[in-house]
Design a protein around this motif. Structure first.
Motif, PDB file in Angstrom:
ATOM      1  N   ARG A  76       0.828  -1.213   0.000  1.00 12.59           N
ATOM      2  CA  ARG A  76       0.000   0.000   0.000  1.00 12.59           C
ATOM      3  C   ARG A  76       0.863   1.263   0.000  1.00 12.59           C
ATOM      4  O   ARG A  76       0.588   2.220  -0.731  1.00 12.59           O
ATOM      5  CB  ARG A  76      -0.929  -0.017   1.222  1.00 12.59           C
ATOM      6  N   MET A  77       1.916   1.253   0.813  1.00 11.36           N
ATOM      7  CA  MET A  77       2.794   2.420   0.905  1.00 11.36           C
ATOM      8  C   MET A  77       3.510   2.670  -0.419  1.00 11.36           C
ATOM      9  O   MET A  77       3.671   3.814  -0.858  1.00 11.36           O
ATOM     10  CB  MET A  77       3.788   2.237   2.055  1.00 11.36           C
ATOM     11  N   MET A  78       3.956   1.591  -1.087  1.00  8.83           N
ATOM     12  CA  MET A  78       4.621   1.748  -2.378  1.00  8.83           C
ATOM     13  C   MET A  78       3.661   2.281  -3.435  1.00  8.83           C
ATOM     14  O   MET A  78       4.025   3.135  -4.253  1.00  8.83           O
ATOM     15  CB  MET A  78       5.227   0.421  -2.829  1.00  8.83           C
ATOM     16  N   LYS A  79       2.431   1.763  -3.397  1.00  9.39           N
ATOM     17  CA  LYS A  79       1.445   2.214  -4.389  1.00  9.39           C
ATOM     18  C   LYS A  79       1.023   3.659  -4.136  1.00  9.39           C
ATOM     19  O   LYS A  79       0.787   4.430  -5.071  1.00  9.39           O
ATOM     20  CB  LYS A  79       0.233   1.288  -4.382  1.00  9.39           C
ATOM     21  N   LEU A  80       0.964   4.039  -2.860  1.00  8.97           N
ATOM     22  CA  LEU A  80       0.637   5.422  -2.517  1.00  8.97           C
ATOM     23  C   LEU A  80       1.724   6.373  -3.011  1.00  8.97           C
ATOM     24  O   LEU A  80       1.436   7.450  -3.544  1.00  8.97           O
ATOM     25  CB  LEU A  80       0.479   5.555  -1.003  1.00  8.97           C
ATOM     26  N   GLU A  81       2.975   5.951  -2.854  1.00 10.99           N
ATOM     27  CA  GLU A  81       4.107   6.780  -3.260  1.00 10.99           C
ATOM     28  C   GLU A  81       4.190   6.915  -4.771  1.00 10.99           C
ATOM     29  O   GLU A  81       4.524   7.983  -5.300  1.00 10.99           O
ATOM     30  CB  GLU A  81       5.402   6.177  -2.722  1.00 10.99           C
ATOM     31  N   SER A  82       3.891   5.817  -5.495  1.00 10.23           N
ATOM     32  CA  SER A  82       4.059   5.837  -6.947  1.00 10.23           C
ATOM     33  C   SER A  82       2.993   4.954  -7.593  1.00 10.23           C
ATOM     34  O   SER A  82       3.271   3.827  -8.011  1.00 10.23           O
ATOM     35  CB  SER A  82       5.461   5.346  -7.309  1.00 10.23           C
ATOM     36  N   PRO A  83       1.746   5.446  -7.675  1.00 15.22           N
ATOM     37  CA  PRO A  83       0.623   4.603  -8.113  1.00 15.22           C
ATOM     38  C   PRO A  83       0.754   4.033  -9.517  1.00 15.22           C
ATOM     39  O   PRO A  83       0.218   2.967  -9.808  1.00 15.22           O
ATOM     40  CB  PRO A  83      -0.584   5.542  -8.013  1.00 15.22           C
ATOM     41  N   LYS A  84       1.476   4.689 -10.403  1.00 13.50           N
ATOM     42  CA  LYS A  84       1.613   4.203 -11.777  1.00 13.50           C
ATOM     43  C   LYS A  84       2.705   3.138 -11.933  1.00 13.50           C
ATOM     44  O   LYS A  84       2.863   2.579 -13.019  1.00 13.50           O
ATOM     45  CB  LYS A  84       1.905   5.367 -12.719  1.00 13.50           C
ATOM     46  N   ASP A  85       3.447   2.904 -10.841  1.00 13.02           N
ATOM     47  CA  ASP A  85       4.569   1.960 -10.921  1.00 13.02           C
ATOM     48  C   ASP A  85       4.316   0.666 -10.156  1.00 13.02           C
ATOM     49  O   ASP A  85       5.185  -0.210 -10.126  1.00 13.02           O
ATOM     50  CB  ASP A  85       5.851   2.619 -10.373  1.00 13.02           C
ATOM     51  N   VAL A  86       3.159   0.541  -9.519  1.00 14.25           N
ATOM     52  CA  VAL A  86       2.857  -0.628  -8.693  1.00 14.25           C
ATOM     53  C   VAL A  86       1.520  -1.223  -9.120  1.00 14.25           C
ATOM     54  O   VAL A  86       0.528  -0.508  -9.277  1.00 14.25           O
ATOM     55  CB  VAL A  86       2.814  -0.258  -7.191  1.00 14.25           C
ATOM     56  N   MET A  87       1.521  -2.535  -9.294  1.00 19.88           N
ATOM     57  CA  MET A  87       0.307  -3.248  -9.692  1.00 19.88           C
ATOM     58  C   MET A  87       0.054  -4.383  -8.716  1.00 19.88           C
ATOM     59  O   MET A  87       0.991  -4.997  -8.199  1.00 19.88           O
ATOM     60  CB  MET A  87       0.471  -3.794 -11.112  1.00 19.88           C
TER      61      MET A  87
END
Length: 551
Positions: free
Chosen positions: A165-176
């Motif tokens: 969640r933290m990674m997706k929050l930081e960079s939503p277009k780079d995490v799936m």
């Protein structure tokens, strides 16, 4: 100005409903498809148990322990990643809750947090994120696949979902986020049920995550009705609801996923280059598997098979795959029989009846005294009846003991691992292991990872490895052939065809005047790939099918 590097991308693979439905194969298959598009791909496995690594766990409890080339004991999924990606992974590609907490606590003890209060959140997820990014850097990966073991509903996975969640929050277009879930078909209903997957998806939502893709595992293909139902109830586009029915070979999965346009969806979500996928090697592999119709019967003799009323082959997963790779390469269908060595001990007269129809006999690695005598009976049968034999690690040690007992007539020959006071310690503890055992230092302390092996010119091992003088293979052992007995063993016809560079450690043994009798102290199964079978397994299968005998 230097050209800016595109952002690294991360694909998290989570599980729903139940474990063991194929998240590892799904992760590896997606990685293989992305690699076939010309992208640099690596994979990370997260295991949510408190053990620092699985090395001290019983194989029936955990399954196979896979060893990386740099010597880390890991989960068996690392083996699938290596086989599908055709890449060697490293210790940076694996983590457990135990190793994550240990790292955070050690950093706190050394004032690495500057006196701040250290808490489960955010410091544990931040450590996880650092490790994921380190794996991406290590491989210079465009895409890093991250598999979270178990299911989203398990309490111990909360911190890993938080890291995602933290990674997706930081960079939503780079995490799936991909959810691999199981759709059962209860026998009394005869209908595929989607509700368990809907609950799994809602559990993931409760952790602050929305899946970008559902991979729907089950005994049967997913029909259009259920695709629509899952799409609506799980808030996932219908084209991202992927049917993943059971297949006869895991190596079909990349082709099945490609037919479902899995990586087309990933490319769109992560804004990756739209390059045509090259699946020719996978098509050729599956054609070779399909055309391998004539059977070859291989008996695998071990003891880590039973779990209640069921048979657990996961304890020898890489061995099983290595046999398949070699069998398919000679266009034969592998028929593998699991034989419990303890049954031979209960009824020695059954040995011949159980083994005579086999084309080859294999004894994999193991530990301890249980089932040892039954394995030695099987080795004696193979030696005396000209049956192709391949021993791995413990299979080498027991083969040497068998020769010592029945050819040298040293009836009490044994290993100090299971007979501490044997008068003939044919196998004994390696020198550097003695001090560790005194202090019960078991975890991660064996001879682990890649070590060089010098091959004897003119030997079968030298021939099988392409007449190379030195090779490297992966190890996992504490005991070795006692050099005090080497000369009498060689006089009795045992050839030590591979040694450590200094000549002290026996790495490969073979027998004169036998169709195929070989064993290695290392684990060749760890380096076998579907496109490149390990040379020892290939030689073994060629002999089992009637090729290459009689050297």
């Amino acid at each position: 100005m230097p050209k800016r590097r595109p952002a690294r991308k991360f694909v998290f693979v989570t599980g729903g409903v139940m474990s063991g439905v194929g998240k590892g194969v799904a992760t590896a298959s997606i990685g293989a498809l992305l690699k076939a598009r010309g992208l640099r791909v690596t994979a990370v496995k997260i295991d949510p148990y408190l053990n620092v690594d699985p090395g001290t766990m019983n194989p029936v409890e955990h399954g196979e322990v896979f060893v990386t080339e740099d010597g880390l004991e890991t989960d068996q999924d690392l083996g699938n990643y290596e086989r599908f990606l055709d890449e060697n992974l490293h210790r940076v590609n694996y983590m457990t809750t135990g190793i994550v907490y240990l790292s955070v606590i050690e950093r706190e003890r050394s004032m690495g947090y500057g006196g701040k209060t250290v808490e489960a959140v955010p410091h544990i997820p931040l450590e996880v994120i650092d490790r994921i990014k380190a794996a991406a850097e290590d491989a210079n990966a465009d895409v890093t696949m991250i598999e979270i073991g178990g299911t989203v509903g398990e309490y111990q996975n909360v911190l890993y979902l938080e890291a995602c969640r933290m990674m997706k929050l930081e960079s939503p277009k780079d995490v799936m986020v991909v959810l691999v879930s199981y759709l059962p078909v209860p026998s009394n209903l005869g209908e595929m049920k989607t509700k368990p997957t809907q609950y799994a998806c809602r559990t993931l939502n409760a952790a602050g995550l929305q899946p970008d893709m559902l991979i729907c595992r089950g005994a049967f293909p997913l029909d259009d009705v259920r695709k629509r139902k899952l799409s609506i109830n799980c808030n996932v586009p219908k084209e991202a609801v992927i049917s993943a029915p059971d297949v006869s070979s895991i190596y079909e999965v990349p082709l099945k996923f490609n037919a479902e346009h899995v990586t087309d969806r990933i490319v769109d979500v992560l804004d990756l280059p739209k390059v045509r996928v090259n699946l020719e090697p996978w098509v050729e592999l599956n054609e070779r598997i399909a055309s391998s119709a004539d059977p070859v019967h291989i008996g695998v003799i071990g003891k880590y098979f039973s779990t209640g009323d069921f048979t657990l082959s996961d304890a020898y997963l890489s061995v099983l795959e290595a046999i398949k790779h070699a069998a398919w390469s000679v266009r034969r269908k592998p028929e593998i029989e699991w034989l419990n060595s303890e049954e031979f001990e209960k009824n020695p007269k059954s040995v011949a009846g159980k083994l005579k129809h086999l084309d080859g006999i294999l004894i994999p690695g193991g530990f301890g005294s249980r089932g040892v005598e039954g394995k030695i009976m099987a080795i004696q049968y193979a030696r005396e009846h000209g049956k192709p034999y391949l021993g791995l690690c413990y299979g080498l040690q027991l083969a040497v003991i068998e020769v010592a007992r029945h050819v040298l007539k040293l009836g009490d020959a044994a290993s100090t691992e299971f007979e501490e006071h044997t008068p003939h310690p044919i196998i004994h503890l390696m020198n550097e292991q003695e001090e560790r055992m005194k202090h019960q230092d078991y975890g991660g302390s064996m001879r682990l990872g890649n070590y060089p092996c010098r091959l004897r010119k003119g030997s079968r091992g030298w021939e099988l490895y392409g007449k190379r003088d030195v090779i490297e293979e992966r190890h996992r052992h504490r005991y070795e052939v006692n050099p005090d007995y080497r000369k009498p063993l060689e006089d009795a016809g045992l050839i030590i065809s591979g040694t450590s560079p200094d000549g002290k450690l026996a790495e490969i043994i073979e027998l004169k005047d036998h169709p195929f009798f070989m064993a290695s102290q290392f684990h060749p199964e760890f380096t076998s790939r579907p496109f490149r079978p390990n040379p020892l397994f290939l030689g073994f299968l060629k002999s089992a099918t009637g090729e290459g005998r009689g050297k």
